[in-house]
Write a protein that holds these residues in place. Sequence first.
Motif: not given
Length: 402
Positions: A214-236
Motif C-alpha cells: 500500500s502507499v502507506i506501509p502498515r508498519s515501519l521501523i522508526k529511529q528512537a533516539g539514543i539508548a543510555v547505558f551504564k557499563k553494559d546495562k541499558l538504563i534509559g
Amino acid sequence: MYTKSLRCILLLISLTLLSGCWSRKELNDLAIVMALGVDLDKDGYAVSAQVMNPGQSGSLSGGSNGSLPVVTYKAKGTTIPEALQRMLSTTPRSLYLAHVRVLVFGEAFARQGVGDAVDYITRNHELRTDFFLLVAKHTDASTILDVITPFEQIPANSLYSSILVAHKNWAGTGKVTLQQFIVELERGGSNPIMSGIQLQGDTSEHGSVKNVQSVIPRSLIKQAGIAVFKKDKLIGWLGEAPSKTVNYVLNEVESTQGSITCPDGGVAGFIITNAKSRIKISLNQKDEPEFVIHLKAEANLTALNSRLDLSQTASIRELEQRLEAKFDNLMAANIRQVQEKYDSDIYGLGEELHRQYPKLWRSYRKHWDETFRTVKVSVQSDVAIRRIGSVVQPQQKEMEEK
C-alpha cells in the motif's frame, strides 16, 4: 642424477606445505545471515537470525513458490552459540555470520546486560566488528527482524541504511558499531550508547508482504533516539533534542536542521552544515574540575517567516546570537538532565579529564559516576551564518511593499 632426485624430494616436501582449499565453503552450502537479534528467555537466550534467500532476493512479491527475500529463524539456548547451533535443526544450510549488518537487542535483554552477548561476538572469528548495534525500544528484537520493509529487499540492509541516513542528515540518533561499543565499555571515564529503534503502526501483518503493498506501509521501523547505558546495562532513553546534544559533544554531527524565533516573533529555519566541539577543563578553588564545551558551528538559512531585513549585517548577527543562545541553554539543560536522571557519563567528560589532568583523574576514577552527577558543565557556542539563500528580503515583506 643425485641433483635430480634432490629436486624431486624438495618438490614433494613443498607440496605438503601448500594449504590448498582445505577450508573452503561452498556458497550453495551457506545460509548468509544479514541480521541477528538477541532477546531474554527464562532458560537463557532467544536468538533470531535473518537469513537471505538468494533465490528470491530480487523481488518482494515472492518467487514461483511464493517465498520472500529473507527468512527469519529462531531458537533458544543457554548460550548464544548453543541457540545458533540449534537453528541447524530447521535450516537447510550452515549459518554464515560474516555478512551481518546489524545486531538488535531486545529492551528487556539490554536492561539485564549485554556483556555476555558482546563477549561471544568478539570471540567468534566469523563476525566482523563494523556492524551496528541497536536496541529495540519497548519490544523484542525478534519482532523488529520480522518486519518487511519498503525500498530495500533485505530488511537488514534497510535498517543499516536508515541509520546512516538519519545520522548524517538529522543527527537525532546514534551510529554505534561493535568496536566503538567495546572501546567505550572498557574505558573508565565514559559509558557507551546505542541507537534505538521501534516499531510504528499496525503490527498485525508486519511480517507479511502485505505490509508494503500500500502507499502507506502498515508498519515501519522508526529511529528512537539514543539508548543510555551504564557499563553494559541499558538504563534509559534520550529523546530527539538530548540525542542531538550527545552527537554535538562527541563531534558526530554532520548535518541537522532546526528553527529559532526572530525578534519580531517570526520564525527562521536553519541547517547546520558544520559543527565541531572541544572540551576545556578548569579547576576551581577547591581543585574540582569544571567543564566548558566549546561548540563552533556553521549554518545556512533555509526558511524565513519574518519581516527581518537580511540585507543588514546587524540582522544576520542578531540571528547568530539567537542561535548561540539556543545552543548554550538547550545543550546545557540536556546535559543536566542526563546527570540528574542517569548518572552516566555518555559524553566522555571523564576520559577528557583523564587526558588533560591524569594525576587528578586518579582520585576520581573509582567514583566518577557519582562525581559526574554534580560536576559543573556549561556550553559556549560560536555560530556563523554562511548563506541566507538567493532571496534577500522575505516574500512577506516584498508583497507588503508592492
